[in-house]
Design a protein around this motif. Structure first.
Motif, PDB file in Angstrom:
ATOM      1  N   GLY A  45       0.819  -1.198   0.000  1.00 57.57           N
ATOM      2  CA  GLY A  45       0.000   0.000   0.000  1.00 57.57           C
ATOM      3  C   GLY A  45       0.847   1.239   0.000  1.00 57.57           C
ATOM      4  N   PRO A  46       0.202   2.403  -0.270  1.00 52.15           N
ATOM      5  CA  PRO A  46       0.951   3.660  -0.297  1.00 52.15           C
ATOM      6  C   PRO A  46       1.525   3.990   1.067  1.00 52.15           C
ATOM      7  CG  PRO A  46      -1.429   4.048  -0.379  1.00 52.15           C
ATOM      8  CD  PRO A  46      -1.228   2.586  -0.550  1.00 52.15           C
ATOM      9  N   ASP A  47       2.665   4.602   1.041  1.00 52.84           N
ATOM     10  CA  ASP A  47       3.332   4.975   2.280  1.00 52.84           C
ATOM     11  C   ASP A  47       2.537   6.065   2.981  1.00 52.84           C
ATOM     12  OD1 ASP A  47       5.224   5.246   4.274  1.00 52.84           O
ATOM     13  OD2 ASP A  47       6.319   6.760   3.118  1.00 52.84           O
ATOM     14  N   PRO A  48       2.118   5.851   4.263  1.00 54.67           N
ATOM     15  CA  PRO A  48       1.343   6.872   4.978  1.00 54.67           C
ATOM     16  C   PRO A  48       2.041   8.217   5.026  1.00 54.67           C
ATOM     17  CG  PRO A  48       1.292   4.795   6.175  1.00 54.67           C
ATOM     18  CD  PRO A  48       2.287   4.640   5.059  1.00 54.67           C
ATOM     19  N   ALA A  49       3.330   8.205   5.201  1.00 54.60           N
ATOM     20  CA  ALA A  49       4.049   9.471   5.251  1.00 54.60           C
ATOM     21  C   ALA A  49       3.967  10.192   3.914  1.00 54.60           C
ATOM     22  CB  ALA A  49       5.516   9.226   5.638  1.00 54.60           C
ATOM     23  N   GLU A  50       4.075   9.406   2.832  1.00 56.92           N
ATOM     24  CA  GLU A  50       3.980  10.011   1.500  1.00 56.92           C
ATOM     25  C   GLU A  50       2.587  10.588   1.266  1.00 56.92           C
ATOM     26  OE1 GLU A  50       4.311   8.704  -3.202  1.00 56.92           O
ATOM     27  OE2 GLU A  50       5.025   7.356  -1.628  1.00 56.92           O
ATOM     28  N   LEU A  51       1.524   9.867   1.720  1.00 55.24           N
ATOM     29  CA  LEU A  51       0.156  10.371   1.589  1.00 55.24           C
ATOM     30  C   LEU A  51      -0.028  11.651   2.387  1.00 55.24           C
ATOM     31  CD1 LEU A  51      -2.203   7.246   1.667  1.00 55.24           C
ATOM     32  CD2 LEU A  51      -1.797   8.834  -0.210  1.00 55.24           C
ATOM     33  N   ALA A  52       0.548  11.683   3.577  1.00 53.65           N
ATOM     34  CA  ALA A  52       0.431  12.879   4.407  1.00 53.65           C
ATOM     35  C   ALA A  52       1.072  14.075   3.726  1.00 53.65           C
ATOM     36  CB  ALA A  52       1.059  12.629   5.770  1.00 53.65           C
ATOM     37  N   ARG A  53       2.275  13.838   3.097  1.00 52.80           N
ATOM     38  CA  ARG A  53       2.935  14.939   2.403  1.00 52.80           C
ATOM     39  C   ARG A  53       2.100  15.370   1.187  1.00 52.80           C
ATOM     40  NH1 ARG A  53       7.515  11.810   3.699  1.00 52.80           N
ATOM     41  NH2 ARG A  53       7.448  10.788   1.645  1.00 52.80           N
ATOM     42  N   ALA A  54       1.537  14.402   0.468  1.00 51.92           N
ATOM     43  CA  ALA A  54       0.708  14.738  -0.699  1.00 51.92           C
ATOM     44  C   ALA A  54      -0.527  15.535  -0.283  1.00 51.92           C
ATOM     45  CB  ALA A  54       0.292  13.456  -1.430  1.00 51.92           C
ATOM     46  N   VAL A  82      -3.384  20.635   0.141  1.00 52.58           N
ATOM     47  CA  VAL A  82      -4.050  21.656   0.953  1.00 52.58           C
ATOM     48  C   VAL A  82      -3.481  23.030   0.641  1.00 52.58           C
ATOM     49  CG1 VAL A  82      -4.335  22.529   3.297  1.00 52.58           C
ATOM     50  CG2 VAL A  82      -4.744  20.107   2.812  1.00 52.58           C
ATOM     51  N   GLN A  83      -2.171  23.134   0.524  1.00 54.73           N
ATOM     52  CA  GLN A  83      -1.556  24.425   0.205  1.00 54.73           C
ATOM     53  C   GLN A  83      -2.028  24.930  -1.156  1.00 54.73           C
ATOM     54  OE1 GLN A  83       2.655  23.683   0.474  1.00 54.73           O
ATOM     55  NE2 GLN A  83       2.643  23.503   2.724  1.00 54.73           N
ATOM     56  N   ARG A  84      -2.108  24.017  -2.129  1.00 53.64           N
ATOM     57  CA  ARG A  84      -2.584  24.422  -3.445  1.00 53.64           C
ATOM     58  C   ARG A  84      -4.053  24.858  -3.397  1.00 53.64           C
ATOM     59  NH1 ARG A  84      -0.185  20.066  -7.859  1.00 53.64           N
ATOM     60  NH2 ARG A  84       2.043  20.416  -7.451  1.00 53.64           N
ATOM     61  N   LEU A  85      -4.840  24.118  -2.589  1.00 53.41           N
ATOM     62  CA  LEU A  85      -6.249  24.494  -2.446  1.00 53.41           C
ATOM     63  C   LEU A  85      -6.377  25.893  -1.847  1.00 53.41           C
ATOM     64  CD1 LEU A  85      -8.158  21.315  -1.170  1.00 53.41           C
ATOM     65  CD2 LEU A  85      -8.726  22.707  -3.169  1.00 53.41           C
ATOM     66  N   GLU A  86      -5.563  26.180  -0.837  1.00 49.26           N
ATOM     67  CA  GLU A  86      -5.637  27.493  -0.190  1.00 49.26           C
ATOM     68  C   GLU A  86      -5.300  28.598  -1.181  1.00 49.26           C
ATOM     69  OE1 GLU A  86      -2.959  26.950   3.028  1.00 49.26           O
ATOM     70  OE2 GLU A  86      -4.526  26.346   4.442  1.00 49.26           O
ATOM     71  N   ARG A  87      -4.269  28.361  -2.013  1.00 46.46           N
ATOM     72  CA  ARG A  87      -3.901  29.377  -3.003  1.00 46.46           C
ATOM     73  C   ARG A  87      -4.986  29.536  -4.069  1.00 46.46           C
ATOM     74  NH1 ARG A  87       1.320  26.943  -2.423  1.00 46.46           N
ATOM     75  NH2 ARG A  87       0.950  25.676  -4.304  1.00 46.46           N
ATOM     76  N   ALA A  88      -5.750  28.431  -4.313  1.00 47.68           N
ATOM     77  CA  ALA A  88      -6.763  28.466  -5.376  1.00 47.68           C
ATOM     78  C   ALA A  88      -8.144  28.846  -4.869  1.00 47.68           C
ATOM     79  CB  ALA A  88      -6.833  27.099  -6.062  1.00 47.68           C
ATOM     80  N   THR A  89      -8.285  29.113  -3.556  1.00 49.21           N
ATOM     81  CA  THR A  89      -9.613  29.382  -2.989  1.00 49.21           C
ATOM     82  C   THR A  89     -10.283  30.573  -3.677  1.00 49.21           C
ATOM     83  OG1 THR A  89      -9.012  28.466  -0.843  1.00 49.21           O
ATOM     84  CG2 THR A  89     -10.856  29.999  -0.899  1.00 49.21           C
ATOM     85  N   ALA A  90      -9.571  31.674  -3.776  1.00 46.47           N
ATOM     86  CA  ALA A  90     -10.156  32.867  -4.397  1.00 46.47           C
ATOM     87  C   ALA A  90     -10.509  32.596  -5.849  1.00 46.47           C
ATOM     88  CB  ALA A  90      -9.186  34.037  -4.289  1.00 46.47           C
ATOM     89  N   GLU A  91      -9.624  31.881  -6.553  1.00 45.51           N
ATOM     90  CA  GLU A  91      -9.888  31.572  -7.965  1.00 45.51           C
ATOM     91  C   GLU A  91     -11.116  30.672  -8.110  1.00 45.51           C
ATOM     92  OE1 GLU A  91      -7.689  29.247 -11.683  1.00 45.51           O
ATOM     93  OE2 GLU A  91      -6.537  29.860  -9.915  1.00 45.51           O
ATOM     94  N   PRO A 140      -0.456  14.375  -8.066  1.00 46.36           N
ATOM     95  CA  PRO A 140      -0.972  13.131  -8.667  1.00 46.36           C
ATOM     96  C   PRO A 140      -1.375  12.061  -7.652  1.00 46.36           C
ATOM     97  CG  PRO A 140       0.872  13.942  -9.943  1.00 46.36           C
ATOM     98  CD  PRO A 140       0.792  14.826  -8.731  1.00 46.36           C
ATOM     99  N   SER A 141      -0.601  11.898  -6.613  1.00 46.20           N
ATOM    100  CA  SER A 141      -0.917  10.845  -5.648  1.00 46.20           C
ATOM    101  C   SER A 141      -2.105  11.178  -4.752  1.00 46.20           C
ATOM    102  CB  SER A 141       0.313  10.563  -4.783  1.00 46.20           C
ATOM    103  OG  SER A 141       0.724  11.726  -4.099  1.00 46.20           O
ATOM    104  N   ALA A 142      -2.571  12.433  -4.783  1.00 50.00           N
ATOM    105  CA  ALA A 142      -3.687  12.839  -3.923  1.00 50.00           C
ATOM    106  C   ALA A 142      -4.945  13.163  -4.718  1.00 50.00           C
ATOM    107  CB  ALA A 142      -3.284  14.060  -3.093  1.00 50.00           C
ATOM    108  N   VAL A 143      -4.939  12.907  -6.029  1.00 47.39           N
ATOM    109  CA  VAL A 143      -6.127  13.192  -6.842  1.00 47.39           C
ATOM    110  C   VAL A 143      -7.328  12.390  -6.353  1.00 47.39           C
ATOM    111  CG1 VAL A 143      -7.147  12.930  -9.142  1.00 47.39           C
ATOM    112  CG2 VAL A 143      -4.865  13.929  -8.891  1.00 47.39           C
ATOM    113  N   GLY A 144      -7.105  11.099  -6.074  1.00 48.65           N
ATOM    114  CA  GLY A 144      -8.216  10.263  -5.588  1.00 48.65           C
ATOM    115  C   GLY A 144      -8.751  10.744  -4.260  1.00 48.65           C
ATOM    116  N   LEU A 145      -7.846  11.133  -3.361  1.00 43.65           N
ATOM    117  CA  LEU A 145      -8.272  11.650  -2.063  1.00 43.65           C
ATOM    118  C   LEU A 145      -9.133  12.903  -2.213  1.00 43.65           C
ATOM    119  CD1 LEU A 145      -5.006  11.302   0.079  1.00 43.65           C
ATOM    120  CD2 LEU A 145      -7.100   9.928   0.255  1.00 43.65           C
TER     121      LEU A 145
END
Length: 422
Positions: free
Chosen positions: A13-22, A27-36, A129-134
């Motif tokens: 399975g995917p590495d939990p640490a890697e998922l957490a980083r993804a 989240v950071q990208r979402l925050e920057r894209a909130t206004a858009e 890419p690794s967080a698209v499904g999430l």
């Protein structure tokens, strides 16, 4: 099986640490894209929702705030997925309660659909890419929760309006019963949707079993079957009071008017022309309800006009005045001989032969005079119910200090005044 499932089955399975980083990067990208995202959602709403374009500027701004709050709340929840969703407070708490009167539930669903579509269309551009499904799964979950929250907001608003309307309706009915149908009462009735009606009447009886809300719903369903009628309801302990308005012909559908009441008599007040006179109908209906027990075989419903005798016996001044003014005085004006004949016929238990002997006239003369009495008063002396009304009218008229019948003109045979059988 999904890629995640295959990975889990193979033990890689995917590495939990890697998922957490993804997730953190997404989240950071979402925050920057909130206004858009918010801007894109508003633009899409303006392009696809005609009702939104037609709204006043102030309402549009409130709807825009709701959309922006929805995006911001999603970002915050995606940051901490283990926290419970507080969609109602986070999203709909930004708008005033009056917005539920401006925007319907169907329109709110449209709004939610547009916002979710805009966010979902940007999932692959925003998420790593690794967080698209999430992210996609989170959008679906959030859209479900936001829809349930919207339904809850409108349900609570409807309950609040229903409770307020019930209190307002009770105030209107209470004002009618008190005879205080001023502009305030008319305004409250209008706020409840009461229209201008050519006729209305009051209906009173016992309250059926059950809580007041179910009673009112039952009454409204029964009234709806009677035609195009409006109804104002008041539950006062074991007494149910209705003010029913509509076309005059529809108010004669009596069975439906009595259908929502509990066991026991139901009394209809007289038909009046507007809400300002409704207290007259209600007063007489309540007087009839207090007297109807004296007539065990009364129909259901029974008109308060058919209870004049019983109401007069309970001391109802309006019923007593009606009997004198509409029965005794017209008979007196038609000739003293009619009063005399009526009194004798009633004393002789409606026996024409016995009355004729007492009056020293032919029985056909008595018959003629009885027809004249029926024409003048609308009551037939040989009918037991009518005889009761006539007897009480005669008694009350004789007791009335100012009611002295005028004597026949000098030199006139009193029997000729009402017709004598030749």
């Amino acid at each position: 099986m999904t890629p995640a499932g295959l990975a889990a089955a193979s033990g890689s399975g995917p590495d939990p640490a890697e998922l957490a980083r993804a997730r953190a990067t997404t989240v950071q990208r979402l925050e920057r894209a909130t206004a858009e995202l918010s801007t894109a959602a508003l633009a899409q709403m303006d392009a696809t929702l005609a009702w939104y374009r037609a709204m006043p500027a102030e309402s549009r701004s409130w709807v825009g705030l709701v959309a922006q709050a929805g995006v911001a709340a999603f970002v915050e929840w995606f940051r901490r997925p283990d926290t419970p969703l507080a969609v109602t407070a986070d999203v709909f708490g930004t708008a005033p309660r009056e917005l539920t009167r401006t925007v319907t539930l169907h329109q709110t669903v449209d709004l939610i659909r547009v916002v979710i579509d805009v966010v979902e269309a940007q999932v692959e551009q925003i998420a790593v890419p690794s967080a698209v499904g999430l992210l996609r799964e989170a959008v679906l979950r959030y859209s479900r929760e936001i829809a349930f929250a919207a339904a809850g907001v409108y349900a609570r608003a409807a309950e609040a309006r229903g409770a307020w309307d019930a209190r307002l309706e009770a105030l209107v009915v209470d004002g009618v019963l008190r005879g205080e149908t001023d502009d305030a009462v008319r305004s409250r009735a209008a706020a409840l949707g009461w229209g201008g009606h050519e006729a209305l009447l009051a209906v009173v009886g016992r309250t059926p079993g059950g809580d007041p809300e179910s009673v009112i719903d039952q009454v409204r369903r029964a009234i709806a079957r009677a035609g195009h009628l409006d109804v104002l309801t008041g539950v006062q302990g074991d007494r149910l009071v209705l003010i029913v308005g509509g076309p005059a012909r529809a108010l004669h559908v009596r069975a439906e008017l009595a259908a929502g009441f509990g066991p026991g008599p139901v009394v209809l007040g007289p038909v009046v022309s507007d809400l300002g006179q409704a207290h007259l109908s209600a007063t007489k209906a309540l007087a009839g309800l207090g007297a109807v027990s004296a007539w065990p075989d009364a129909p259901r419903p029974v008109s308060s006009e058919d209870l004049l005798a019983e109401r007069a016996l309970t001391g109802d001044p309006s019923a007593q005045a009606r009997l004198v003014d509409e029965v005794y005085l017209p008979l007196s004006a038609a000739g003293q001989v009619l009063l005399e004949t009526l009194g004798v016929v009633l004393e002789q238990a409606s026996s024409l032969q016995a009355a004729a002997r007492v009056l020293f006239v032919h029985p056909n003369t008595v018959r003629y005079r009885l027809r004249r009495i029926a024409e003048v008063t609308g009551y037939t002396p040989t009918n037991p119910r009518h005889a009761l009304v006539l007897r009480l009218a005669l008694i009350l008229g004789r007791l009335r200090p100012t009611s002295h019948p005028e004597p026949p003109p000098a030199g006139t045979n009193r029997h000729d005044l009402s017709g004598t059988y030749k």
